[in-house]
Design a protein around this motif. Structure first.
Motif, PDB file in Angstrom:
ATOM      1  N   ALA A   1       0.832  -1.210   0.000  1.00  0.00           N
ATOM      2  CA  ALA A   1       0.000   0.000   0.000  1.00  0.00           C
ATOM      3  C   ALA A   1       0.864   1.257   0.000  1.00  0.00           C
ATOM      4  CB  ALA A   1      -0.927  -0.001   1.214  1.00  0.00           C
ATOM      5  N   LEU A   2       1.955   1.230   0.776  1.00  0.00           N
ATOM      6  CA  LEU A   2       2.861   2.381   0.801  1.00  0.00           C
ATOM      7  C   LEU A   2       3.476   2.601  -0.571  1.00  0.00           C
ATOM      8  CD1 LEU A   2       4.392   4.579   2.328  1.00  0.00           C
ATOM      9  CD2 LEU A   2       6.110   2.873   2.933  1.00  0.00           C
ATOM     10  N   SER A   3       3.813   1.509  -1.251  1.00  0.00           N
ATOM     11  CA  SER A   3       4.398   1.617  -2.594  1.00  0.00           C
ATOM     12  C   SER A   3       3.416   2.234  -3.571  1.00  0.00           C
ATOM     13  CB  SER A   3       4.826   0.231  -3.087  1.00  0.00           C
ATOM     14  OG  SER A   3       5.260   0.280  -4.426  1.00  0.00           O
ATOM     15  N   HIS A   4       2.182   1.699  -3.614  1.00  0.00           N
ATOM     16  CA  HIS A   4       1.211   2.142  -4.603  1.00  0.00           C
ATOM     17  C   HIS A   4       0.642   3.520  -4.274  1.00  0.00           C
ATOM     18  CE1 HIS A   4       0.403  -2.299  -5.823  1.00  0.00           C
ATOM     19  NE2 HIS A   4       1.535  -1.827  -6.300  1.00  0.00           N
ATOM     20  N   ALA A   5       0.383   3.760  -2.999  1.00  0.00           N
ATOM     21  CA  ALA A   5      -0.332   4.975  -2.602  1.00  0.00           C
ATOM     22  C   ALA A   5       0.583   6.141  -2.256  1.00  0.00           C
ATOM     23  CB  ALA A   5      -1.245   4.669  -1.409  1.00  0.00           C
TER      24      ALA A   5
ATOM     25  N   GLY B   1      -1.475   5.930   1.746  1.00  0.00           N
ATOM     26  CA  GLY B   1      -0.048   5.680   1.932  1.00  0.00           C
ATOM     27  C   GLY B   1       0.456   6.154   3.273  1.00  0.00           C
ATOM     28  N   LYS B   2      -0.118   7.283   3.755  1.00  0.00           N
ATOM     29  CA  LYS B   2       0.291   7.800   5.067  1.00  0.00           C
ATOM     30  C   LYS B   2      -0.096   6.832   6.180  1.00  0.00           C
ATOM     31  CE  LYS B   2      -0.407  12.185   5.815  1.00  0.00           C
ATOM     32  NZ  LYS B   2      -1.086  13.462   6.147  1.00  0.00           N
ATOM     33  N   VAL B   3      -1.291   6.258   6.072  1.00  0.00           N
ATOM     34  CA  VAL B   3      -1.729   5.270   7.070  1.00  0.00           C
ATOM     35  C   VAL B   3      -0.791   4.064   7.060  1.00  0.00           C
ATOM     36  CG1 VAL B   3      -3.564   3.645   7.676  1.00  0.00           C
ATOM     37  CG2 VAL B   3      -4.140   5.993   7.035  1.00  0.00           C
ATOM     38  N   ALA B   4      -0.439   3.593   5.860  1.00  0.00           N
ATOM     39  CA  ALA B   4       0.474   2.455   5.746  1.00  0.00           C
ATOM     40  C   ALA B   4       1.838   2.804   6.345  1.00  0.00           C
ATOM     41  CB  ALA B   4       0.622   2.042   4.283  1.00  0.00           C
ATOM     42  N   ALA B   5       2.322   4.004   6.057  1.00  0.00           N
ATOM     43  CA  ALA B   5       3.627   4.423   6.593  1.00  0.00           C
ATOM     44  C   ALA B   5       3.605   4.477   8.114  1.00  0.00           C
ATOM     45  CB  ALA B   5       4.005   5.786   6.015  1.00  0.00           C
ATOM     46  N   GLU B   6       2.501   4.948   8.686  1.00  0.00           N
ATOM     47  CA  GLU B   6       2.390   5.008  10.148  1.00  0.00           C
ATOM     48  C   GLU B   6       2.513   3.617  10.759  1.00  0.00           C
ATOM     49  OE1 GLU B   6      -1.304   6.927  10.853  1.00  0.00           O
ATOM     50  OE2 GLU B   6      -0.583   8.934  10.298  1.00  0.00           O
ATOM     51  N   LYS B   7       1.842   2.623  10.155  1.00  0.00           N
ATOM     52  CA  LYS B   7       1.901   1.251  10.676  1.00  0.00           C
ATOM     53  C   LYS B   7       3.300   0.665  10.520  1.00  0.00           C
ATOM     54  CE  LYS B   7      -1.080  -0.615  12.112  1.00  0.00           C
ATOM     55  NZ  LYS B   7      -1.645  -0.629  13.475  1.00  0.00           N
TER      56      LYS B   7
END
Length: 609
Positions: free
Chosen positions: A163-167, A340-346
C-alpha cells in the motif's frame, strides 16, 4: 497528525529512497524528455493547420513585449523554417509527417524507459522497506509478539508495504512526472493567451478545494481498511494453524462466518474509500469541461474581434484538452496519499519500536561454573509469575523443574535464554550478569527442545541444519544417531531430503521431537533445555524420545521442565515451583521425605497413598 510526526514519516521514508537516487534522477530525465515531446506533439497542431489551410507564411511575427509570447513566436518561427517549403505544400506535408513520426517514436521510447526505471525504483524501495521491517521483527523480543496479533504483523509486511508503494512512492513518482507535463502545457497556454489560461485555471482551484475536503474522509476509511485487513489476515493465519481443531469440532461454519465478517467489514470500508476517491476525478472532469466551454466562448469572441487567430485558439483548445489528463492523474494520485500515510504510520510504528532485550558487550564462549538466579521476580503485564526465586544450576548437572501448571516453570526457561529479562533480581553466568553478555554468543551456549516442536516446510536435513552453514553429511548423521532418529529417517522415501510439510505434519509427534533434538545437538551446546519435551507423546514414543534425551545428556548441563515425574527421577536436583516460588528443592528421595508438594505430585502420578 502533529507536524513533527509528519516530518518524521517523510524523513524515514526518504532514508529508504536515498540508495535509489540515481534511478530517480534518470527516471525524471526520461520523464522530462517524454513530457517535452508530448507538448511538442500538441504544438505540431499549429503547423498542421497552417499548412493544410494555406497559412504557410514564414514571416516572423512582430516583436512582442510579452516574454512568453515572444518565446512562443520564436519557437513556431523556427519550426516553420524547418518544415515548410515555400510554394510546395506537398513537400511541407512530407517534412511534417516525418517530424510527427520521429516525435512520437522518441516519445514512446522515453516513456518505456521511464516506466521501466520507475518500476525498478519503486520495487527496489519497497523491497528495502519490507526487508527492513522483517529484519526488525525477527530482532524483537518474544514479549513484543505476545502483545501483538500475528495477523497484524503479517499484514504490515505483506499488505502495508504494498500500500505504501502504490499509494505513496508510486503516486509521488507519477505526480512528479505528470507535473512536468502540466508545467509545459501551462507554459504553452500562457504563451497563447494569459486571459484564457486564467479562466481555465479556475477549475484547478475548484479541484484543490474538493481534494482538501475529501482528504479527511480518505484517511479515515484508509485506517478502517488497514484495521479490517489485519483482522482477516489474522483470522486466516489462525485458521490454517488450527485446521485440525476446526475440523474436529465441526467449526468450519463458525470459522467461515468470522472470516466472512472480517472481509465484509474490509469491503465496506474499501467501497466507502473508493466512492470518495472516484468522486474526485469525476467532479474534476465536470469542472474542467465547464472551464473549457467558457474558454471556447471567450476565445471565440477574441477570434471574431481579431485579437486571437483561429489556429491559435485551436492549439489552445488542444493543449487544454491535453493538460486535463495529467491534472486528473495528479489529483487522483494526491487522493491516494492518505492511504499511503496510514500504511507508513503502521510500518514505522514497528521500525521505531525500542527492543526490550538489549544485547550486552561481553562475548561468552562457555559455562565454567554455574548459572545463578538471585531473588528473581517477573510478571506478564499485571500478572505476577515469579517472586524472589533463587537457585543455582551447576555445570554438568541435570536440573529438573516441576510443579503445578501456571507455577512459572516455562517462564524460568524464558528468563534463562533471555527471551525476557527479570523485573527485579539478577541472573548470572559465572557471577556475571547475563544482561551484560553479548546475546548471540550467550544463546549459542544453549540447545532447546520444547513441547511444541517448530519444524519448517522443508527437508529433514534443512530442518536439522537450520541457521547453520557448512554442515557435513557425517556430522548430520552423527547427531541424528544420537537423537535416535537415524533409523526412521532412512525408511522415508527420500531419506534426509524428504519434505515434511508445514510444521512437520507428515511426521509423528515422536519423530518431530527427535528431529528437534538432533537440531539442538548440531551446534554442540554446553547446556540443553527440554521444556516438557515428552508430555504430548504416547507411551511408546515417550520411551524412544526419553532414550534419545538420555543419550545426549552425557557431559552436558541439562535443564528439564517435566510434567511426568518418571522422566526426571535421576536428576541431580529438582526444583518444585508453586505459585511463582521455589517451594522445595532437592533430589527425588530427599523431596519424597519432605512429604510436601513434590510428594503430592508423585502420589497423584503413581497412584500411591
Amino acid at each position: 497528525m502533529p507536524k513533527a510526526q509528519k516530518n518524521t514519516l517523510i524523513s524515514q521514508t526518504l532514508h529508504f529512497i536515498r540508495p535509489f537516487y540515481w534511478l530517480i534522477g534518470f527516471a525524471m530525465l526520461m520523464n522530462v524528455i517524454f513530457s517535452s515531446l508530448s507538448a511538442l506533439s500538441i504544438a505540431l497542431i499549429l503547423p498542421i493547420i497552417r499548412i493544410i489551410f494555406g497559412t504557410t507564411s514564414v514571416e516572423k511575427v512582430a516583436h512582442s513585449q510579452e516574454f512568453l509570447t515572444k518565446i512562443k513566436d520564436d519557437f513556431f518561427h523556427y519550426l516553420s523554417q524547418m518544415i515548410v517549403e515555400p510554394g510546395d505544400i506537398l513537400s511541407s506535408l512530407v517534412n511534417l509527417s516525418f517530424l510527427i513520426i520521429i516525435v512520437f517514436v522518441l516519445k514512446n521510447v522515453t516513456k518505456y524507459i521511464a516506466v521501466v526505471t520507475s518500476v525498478k525504483f519503486e520495487e527496489g524501495v519497497i523491497k528495502n522497506i519490507r526487508d527492513t521491517v522483517f529484519q526488525k521483527l525477527t530482532s524483537l523480543s518474544v514479549g513484543f509478539f505476545s502483545r501483538r496479533k500475528q495477523g497484524d504483523l503479517i499484514s504490515v509486511v505483506a499488505n502495508e508495504t504494498t500500500a505504501l508503494s502504490h499509494a505513496s512512492i508510486s503516486a509521488i513518482n507519477i505526480i512528479l512526472r505528470e507535473f512536468t507535463q502540466v508545467l509545459l502545457f501551462a507554459f504553452l497556454l500562457l504563451a497563447i493567451s494569459p486571459q484564457l489560461t486564467l479562466i481555465a485555471s479556475l477549475s484547478a482551484l475548484m479541484s484543490l478545494v474538493i481534494l482538501r475536503f475529501a482528504s479527511k474522509y480518505l484517511k479515515r476509511y484508509a485506517k478502517r481498511m488497514q484495521s479490517f485487513m489485519s483482522d482477516y489476515t489474522s483470522t486466516m493465519q489462525e485458521s490454517f494453524y488450527a485446521l485440525r481443531i476446526i475440523k474436529a469440532y465441526n467449526a468450519e461454519e463458525h470459522t467461515n462466518r468470522k472470516f466472512f465478517t472480517d472481509t465484509y467489514n474490509y469491503v465496506k470500508a474499501a467501497i466507502k474509500h473508493k466512492k470518495v476517491i472516484t468522486l474526485i476525478p469525476s467532479i474534476n472532469e465536470i469542472t474542467a469541461i465547464t472551464a473549457l466551454t467558457f474558454v471556447l466562448f471567450f476565445g471565440g469572441k477574441q477570434v471574431m474581434s481579431n485579437t486571437l487567430s483561429g489556429d491559435e485558439l485551436m492549439l489552445f483548445l488542444f493543449a487544454l484538452f491535453s493538460i486535463m489528463g495529467p491534472v486528473v492523474i495528479i489529483m487522483t494520485n494526491i487522493s491516494q496519499l492518505p492511504r499511503g500515510k496510514v500504511a507508513a504510520e503502521k510500518i514505522f510504528e514497528i521500525l521505531n519500536v525500542d527492543d526490550e532485550i538489549k544485547s550486552g558487550e561481553k562475548v561468552v564462549t562457555n559455562l565454567q561454573k554455574k548459572i545463578t538466579f538471585e531473588n528473581v521476580s517477573f510478571q506478564y503485564e499485571d500478572e505476577e509469575v515469579l517472586q524472589n526465586v533463587s537457585f543455582d544450576i551447576e555445570k554438568g548437572k541435570k536440573i529438573a523443574i516441576v510443579g503445578p501448571s501456571g507455577g512459572g516453570k516455562s517462564t524460568i526457561l524464558d528468563l534463562i535464554i533471555r527471551f525476557y529479562d527479570p523485573k527485579s533480581g539478577v541472573i548470572t553466568l559465572d557471577n556475571f550478569d547475563i544482561t551484560k553478555c553479548d546475546i548471540k554468543s550467550y544463546r549459542k551456549l544453549f540447545g532447546i527442545v520444547s513441547q511444541e516442536t517448530m519444524l519448517f516446510n522443508d527437508t529433514i536435513a534443512n530442518n536439522i541444519i537450520f541457521g547453520r552453514e557448512n554442515v557435513t553429511q557425517e556430522k548430520l548423521e552423527e547427531v541424528v544417531r544420537h537423537a535416535n532418529a537415524y533409523d526412521f529417517i532412512q525408511k522415508l522415501p527420500n531419506g534426509f531430503e524428504t519434505h515434511i510439510g508445514d510444521r512437520g505434519i507428515t511426521l509423528s509427534g515422536g519423530e518431530r521431537q527427535r528431529i528437534a533434538i538432533a537440531r539442538a545437538l548440531l551446534a554442540d551446546p554446553e547446556i540443553l533445555i527440554f521444556d516438557e519435551a515428552t508430555s504430548a507423546l504416547d507411551t511408546e514414543s515417550e520411551k524412544i524420545v526419553q532414550n534419545a534425551i538420555n543419550n545426549v545428556l552425557e557431559n552436558k548441563t541439562a535443564i528439564i521442565v517435566a510434567h511426568r515425574l518418571s522422566t526426571i527421577l535421576d536428576a541431580d536436583k529438582i526444583l518444585v515451583l508453586k505459585d511463582g516460588e521455589v517451594a522445595e528443592s532437592g533430589t527425588h528421595s530427599e523431596l519424597l521425605e519432605l512429604n510436601g508438594v513434590y510428594r503430592k505430585l508423585y502420589d497423584i502420578q503413581f497412584n500411591e497413598n
